[in-house]
Design a protein around this motif. Structure first.
Motif, PDB file in Angstrom:
ATOM      1  N   GLN B  21       0.801  -1.226   0.000  1.00  0.00           N
ATOM      2  CA  GLN B  21       0.000   0.000   0.000  1.00  0.00           C
ATOM      3  C   GLN B  21       0.838   1.282   0.000  1.00  0.00           C
ATOM      4  OE1 GLN B  21      -3.332  -0.418  -0.432  1.00  0.00           O
ATOM      5  NE2 GLN B  21      -2.597  -2.498  -0.633  1.00  0.00           N
ATOM      6  N   ALA B  22       2.063   1.197   0.466  1.00  0.00           N
ATOM      7  CA  ALA B  22       2.854   2.401   0.694  1.00  0.00           C
ATOM      8  C   ALA B  22       2.897   3.358  -0.481  1.00  0.00           C
ATOM      9  CB  ALA B  22       4.270   2.013   1.099  1.00  0.00           C
ATOM     10  N   GLY B  23       3.155   2.854  -1.694  1.00  0.00           N
ATOM     11  CA  GLY B  23       3.320   3.742  -2.829  1.00  0.00           C
ATOM     12  C   GLY B  23       2.089   3.881  -3.692  1.00  0.00           C
ATOM     13  N   GLN B  24       0.900   3.649  -3.162  1.00  0.00           N
ATOM     14  CA  GLN B  24      -0.299   3.697  -3.989  1.00  0.00           C
ATOM     15  C   GLN B  24      -0.584   5.113  -4.499  1.00  0.00           C
ATOM     16  OE1 GLN B  24      -0.403   0.347  -4.418  1.00  0.00           O
ATOM     17  NE2 GLN B  24      -2.613   0.442  -4.461  1.00  0.00           N
ATOM     18  N   VAL B  25      -1.065   5.194  -5.726  1.00  0.00           N
ATOM     19  CA  VAL B  25      -1.459   6.477  -6.304  1.00  0.00           C
ATOM     20  C   VAL B  25      -2.970   6.607  -6.159  1.00  0.00           C
ATOM     21  CG1 VAL B  25      -1.548   7.834  -8.423  1.00  0.00           C
ATOM     22  CG2 VAL B  25       0.472   6.434  -7.913  1.00  0.00           C
ATOM     23  N   LEU B  26      -3.390   7.707  -5.561  1.00  0.00           N
ATOM     24  CA  LEU B  26      -4.799   7.896  -5.205  1.00  0.00           C
ATOM     25  C   LEU B  26      -5.272   9.315  -5.480  1.00  0.00           C
ATOM     26  CD1 LEU B  26      -4.500   6.132  -1.780  1.00  0.00           C
ATOM     27  CD2 LEU B  26      -6.362   5.626  -3.360  1.00  0.00           C
ATOM     28  N   ALA B  27      -6.455   9.447  -6.063  1.00  0.00           N
ATOM     29  CA  ALA B  27      -7.051  10.775  -6.240  1.00  0.00           C
ATOM     30  C   ALA B  27      -7.339  11.405  -4.876  1.00  0.00           C
ATOM     31  CB  ALA B  27      -8.338  10.671  -7.052  1.00  0.00           C
ATOM     32  N   SER B  28      -7.572  10.569  -3.866  1.00  0.00           N
ATOM     33  CA  SER B  28      -7.859  11.086  -2.522  1.00  0.00           C
ATOM     34  C   SER B  28      -6.604  11.666  -1.870  1.00  0.00           C
ATOM     35  CB  SER B  28      -8.434   9.974  -1.636  1.00  0.00           C
ATOM     36  OG  SER B  28      -7.519   8.892  -1.568  1.00  0.00           O
ATOM     37  N   ASN B  29      -5.465  11.398  -2.481  1.00  0.00           N
ATOM     38  CA  ASN B  29      -4.195  11.925  -1.979  1.00  0.00           C
ATOM     39  C   ASN B  29      -3.426  12.556  -3.143  1.00  0.00           C
ATOM     40  OD1 ASN B  29      -1.779  12.459  -0.742  1.00  0.00           O
ATOM     41  ND2 ASN B  29      -1.171  10.301  -0.509  1.00  0.00           N
ATOM     42  N   PRO B  30      -3.785  13.807  -3.499  1.00  0.00           N
ATOM     43  CA  PRO B  30      -3.159  14.452  -4.667  1.00  0.00           C
ATOM     44  C   PRO B  30      -1.632  14.427  -4.603  1.00  0.00           C
ATOM     45  CG  PRO B  30      -4.995  15.774  -3.890  1.00  0.00           C
ATOM     46  CD  PRO B  30      -4.793  14.680  -2.874  1.00  0.00           C
ATOM     47  N   GLN B  31      -1.095  14.457  -3.363  1.00  0.00           N
ATOM     48  CA  GLN B  31       0.364  14.436  -3.224  1.00  0.00           C
ATOM     49  C   GLN B  31       0.956  13.139  -3.806  1.00  0.00           C
ATOM     50  OE1 GLN B  31       2.225  17.070  -2.312  1.00  0.00           O
ATOM     51  NE2 GLN B  31       3.951  15.784  -2.965  1.00  0.00           N
ATOM     52  N   SER B  32       0.203  12.041  -3.747  1.00  0.00           N
ATOM     53  CA  SER B  32       0.714  10.779  -4.297  1.00  0.00           C
ATOM     54  C   SER B  32       0.877  10.895  -5.814  1.00  0.00           C
ATOM     55  CB  SER B  32      -0.219   9.611  -3.939  1.00  0.00           C
ATOM     56  OG  SER B  32      -1.474   9.745  -4.580  1.00  0.00           O
ATOM     57  N   ILE B  33       0.044  11.724  -6.446  1.00  0.00           N
ATOM     58  CA  ILE B  33       0.162  11.934  -7.897  1.00  0.00           C
ATOM     59  C   ILE B  33       1.296  12.913  -8.184  1.00  0.00           C
ATOM     60  CG2 ILE B  33      -1.056  12.683  -9.977  1.00  0.00           C
ATOM     61  CD1 ILE B  33      -3.622  11.614  -8.695  1.00  0.00           C
ATOM     62  N   MET B  34       1.441  13.920  -7.310  1.00  0.00           N
ATOM     63  CA  MET B  34       2.573  14.832  -7.434  1.00  0.00           C
ATOM     64  C   MET B  34       3.888  14.053  -7.305  1.00  0.00           C
ATOM     65  SD  MET B  34       1.559  17.880  -8.070  1.00  0.00           S
ATOM     66  CE  MET B  34       2.974  18.914  -7.627  1.00  0.00           C
ATOM     67  N   ASP B  35       3.927  13.115  -6.373  1.00  0.00           N
ATOM     68  CA  ASP B  35       5.125  12.288  -6.194  1.00  0.00           C
ATOM     69  C   ASP B  35       5.394  11.460  -7.453  1.00  0.00           C
ATOM     70  OD1 ASP B  35       5.376  13.288  -3.667  1.00  0.00           O
ATOM     71  OD2 ASP B  35       4.559  11.521  -2.648  1.00  0.00           O
ATOM     72  N   PHE B  36       4.312  10.927  -8.033  1.00  0.00           N
ATOM     73  CA  PHE B  36       4.461  10.143  -9.263  1.00  0.00           C
ATOM     74  C   PHE B  36       5.104  10.997 -10.356  1.00  0.00           C
ATOM     75  CE2 PHE B  36       2.844   9.372 -13.512  1.00  0.00           C
ATOM     76  CZ  PHE B  36       3.316   8.090 -13.738  1.00  0.00           C
ATOM     77  N   PHE B  37       4.581  12.201 -10.570  1.00  0.00           N
ATOM     78  CA  PHE B  37       5.127  13.075 -11.615  1.00  0.00           C
ATOM     79  C   PHE B  37       6.593  13.404 -11.319  1.00  0.00           C
ATOM     80  CE2 PHE B  37       0.591  14.479 -12.621  1.00  0.00           C
ATOM     81  CZ  PHE B  37       0.577  13.846 -13.851  1.00  0.00           C
ATOM     82  N   PHE B  38       6.883  13.671 -10.046  1.00  0.00           N
ATOM     83  CA  PHE B  38       8.257  13.993  -9.666  1.00  0.00           C
ATOM     84  C   PHE B  38       9.193  12.835 -10.006  1.00  0.00           C
ATOM     85  CE2 PHE B  38      11.770  13.943  -6.627  1.00  0.00           C
ATOM     86  CZ  PHE B  38      12.343  15.165  -6.908  1.00  0.00           C
ATOM     87  N   GLU B  39       8.791  11.628  -9.633  1.00  0.00           N
ATOM     88  CA  GLU B  39       9.613  10.435  -9.903  1.00  0.00           C
ATOM     89  C   GLU B  39       9.821  10.233 -11.401  1.00  0.00           C
ATOM     90  OE1 GLU B  39      11.189   8.529  -7.819  1.00  0.00           O
ATOM     91  OE2 GLU B  39      10.384   9.440  -5.990  1.00  0.00           O
ATOM     92  N   GLN B  40       8.834  10.630 -12.201  1.00  0.00           N
ATOM     93  CA  GLN B  40       8.911  10.469 -13.654  1.00  0.00           C
ATOM     94  C   GLN B  40       9.673  11.618 -14.316  1.00  0.00           C
ATOM     95  OE1 GLN B  40       7.312   7.901 -15.663  1.00  0.00           O
ATOM     96  NE2 GLN B  40       6.981   6.848 -13.737  1.00  0.00           N
ATOM     97  N   GLY B  41      10.059  12.600 -13.511  1.00  0.00           N
ATOM     98  CA  GLY B  41      10.766  13.746 -14.066  1.00  0.00           C
ATOM     99  C   GLY B  41       9.866  14.700 -14.818  1.00  0.00           C
ATOM    100  N   ILE B  42       8.586  14.740 -14.420  1.00  0.00           N
ATOM    101  CA  ILE B  42       7.616  15.591 -15.102  1.00  0.00           C
ATOM    102  C   ILE B  42       7.272  16.776 -14.198  1.00  0.00           C
ATOM    103  CG2 ILE B  42       5.226  15.677 -15.968  1.00  0.00           C
ATOM    104  CD1 ILE B  42       5.597  12.612 -16.542  1.00  0.00           C
ATOM    105  N   PRO B  43       7.516  18.015 -14.684  1.00  0.00           N
ATOM    106  CA  PRO B  43       7.185  19.183 -13.856  1.00  0.00           C
ATOM    107  C   PRO B  43       5.674  19.250 -13.620  1.00  0.00           C
ATOM    108  CG  PRO B  43       8.447  19.810 -15.824  1.00  0.00           C
ATOM    109  CD  PRO B  43       8.050  18.384 -15.991  1.00  0.00           C
ATOM    110  N   ALA B  44       5.278  19.427 -12.374  1.00  0.00           N
ATOM    111  CA  ALA B  44       3.849  19.461 -12.040  1.00  0.00           C
ATOM    112  C   ALA B  44       3.608  20.447 -10.921  1.00  0.00           C
ATOM    113  CB  ALA B  44       3.381  18.070 -11.615  1.00  0.00           C
ATOM    114  N   GLN B  45       2.407  21.025 -10.944  1.00  0.00           N
ATOM    115  CA  GLN B  45       2.040  22.024  -9.947  1.00  0.00           C
ATOM    116  C   GLN B  45       0.637  21.722  -9.452  1.00  0.00           C
ATOM    117  OE1 GLN B  45       1.654  26.010 -11.564  1.00  0.00           O
ATOM    118  NE2 GLN B  45       2.937  26.753  -9.876  1.00  0.00           N
TER     119      GLN B  45
END
Lengths: 155, 157
Positions: B21-45
C-alpha cells in the motif's frame, strides 16, 4: 477428464495470482473477476474470444454483455479489461447525440458501429497489482449505472 | 536520459511491490500523484479548479496539460482523476472522424465541443486503495500514446 483439466487450470491460476494482491481483482487472473461476480450474485461464464484471450459473459438486470481481456501474452497475463455492450436501435442514433453523450459522461465511450448500432465501452487497466475488491465494485457499479443511463438515453 | 529514468522507475516499482500500500497512487491523496510526476521527471504544480477541487498542471514534452479530480467531497477525498486535453481545430474535425476514433481506440474518448474543437479525456477511478505506482505509470503511458495517436488521427501539427 473435464474436471481434471479444470482443477489443473485452477492450480495454475493460483500460482499466477501471486503477482496480484490477495483480494485484488486483476485481468491477469480471470478467476478473480469470476469470484467477484459470484459474490455479487451475477451469473457469469468464463470463455475465450476469437483470438483465444479470456472473455466473460455476464447477465445483469436482464442484459447480457461481455467483458473482454486485453494486453494478454499468449492468452494469459492480461493487463486490462473492457466492459462492452451493443444496442441495436430501430434507426441509427445521430452522431450528434453520441457526441453529446461522450461530452457529458465520464469513464465510458460511446460510438456508432459500421452497422449503425450504438456501442458503449469502458476500459479498465488492472495492471500487475489489480484493483482492491471494493474499488472494483465501484468500477462495476459505475458501468452498471452507465448501462442503464445509456439505454435510457437511446430511447 | 530516457534510459536512466526507465531504470529508476523499475527499481521504484520493485520496492512498491514489496510494501503493497505504501506507494499507492490515489485521487484522494493528490500528493501521491505529485510524487508520481516527480519520480517520472515531469514538472507538475498542484492547485485547485473553479470548484475548489484539486487540479494538477503538468508539462510533458513541452505541452501543458491539466489533471482534474472528480468525486470529491468538500474539495477532498476525491475518487477519480481525469486526464484531459483540448485541441483548437476550429471546426475542421468531423463527427464521423471523432466517432471513428472512439470505435478504434481504447481507454479514453474524444468528442467535439460546442465550439467545434476537440477534447480527449481518460478517466481513472482510484477508489479507496488506488493503483500501484507501476500500474499508474502504465496508465499515464497509455494517456500519452493516446494523445499522440489522436493528434495523428486529426492531422494535428
Amino acid at each position: 477428464m473435464f474436471f481434471k483439466r479444470m482443477i489443473i487450470g485452477t492450480a495454475l491460476v493460483g500460482t499466477l495470482a501471486t503477482s496480484a494482491m490477495a483480494d485484488n481483482v486483476a485481468a491477469s487472473d480471470p478467476n478473480t473477476l469470476m469470484s467477484y461476480f459470484f459474490n455479487e450474485g451475477i451469473p457469469a461464464r468464463l470463455g475465450s474470444d476469437d483470438v483465444g484471450d479470456p472473455m466473460i459473459t455476464l447477465r445483469h438486470d436482464g442484459e447480457e454483455f461481455d467483458v473482454f481481456f486485453y494486453g494478454c501474452s499468449d492468452n494469459t497475463d492480461c493487463q486490462s479489461i473492457q466492459f462492452a455492450i451493443t444496442y441495436s436501435t430501430s434507426a441509427p442514433t445521430p452522431l450528434e447525440a453520441i457526441n453529446t453523450w461522450n461530452a457529458e459522461n465520464f469513464f465510458v465511450r460511446a460510438y456508432l458501429t459500421d452497422e449503425g448500432n450504438s456501442r458503449l465501452e469502458f476500459d479498465v487497466l488492472t495492471g500487475r497489482m489489480g484493483l482492491d475488491n471494493a474499488d472494483f465494485d465501484d468500477v462495476f457499479k459505475t458501468w452498471a449505472r452507465y448501462l442503464e443511463q445509456f439505454a435510457d438515453y437511446l430511447d | 536520459m530516457k534510459t536512466v529514468s526507465a531504470i529508476t522507475s523499475v527499481i521504484f516499482a520493485l520496492s512498491v511491490g514489496a510494501t503493497a500500500q505504501a506507494g499507492q497512487v490515489l485521487a484522494s491523496n493528490p500528493q501521491s500523484i505529485m510524487d508520481f510526476f516527480f519520480e517520472q521527471g515531469i514538472p507538475a504544480q498542484l492547485g485547485t479548479d473553479s470548484y475548489n477541487d484539486p487540479m494538477i498542471d503538468y508539462r510533458y514534452e513541452g505541452e501543458a496539460y491539466s489533471l482534474f479530480f472528480y468525486g470529491c467531497t468538500d474539495g477532498a477525498r476525491c475518487d477519480s482523476v481525469q486526464f484531459k486535453t483540448g485541441h483548437r481545430v476550429g471546426g475542421k474535425v468531423t463527427l464521423d472522424s471523432v466517432n471513428a476514433w472512439n470505435a478504434e481506440y481504447r481507454f479514453g474518448d474524444a468528442y467535439l465541443t460546442d465550439n467545434g474543437d476537440t477534447n480527449l479525456t481518460y478517466d481513472i477511478l482510484t477508489g479507496a486503495e488506488g493503483l500501484s505506482t507501476a500500474d499508474f505509470s502504465e496508465v499515464f503511458g497509455q494517456w500519452i500514446s493516446m494523445v499522440e495517436d489522436f493528434e495523428d488521427h486529426i492531422g494535428w501539427q
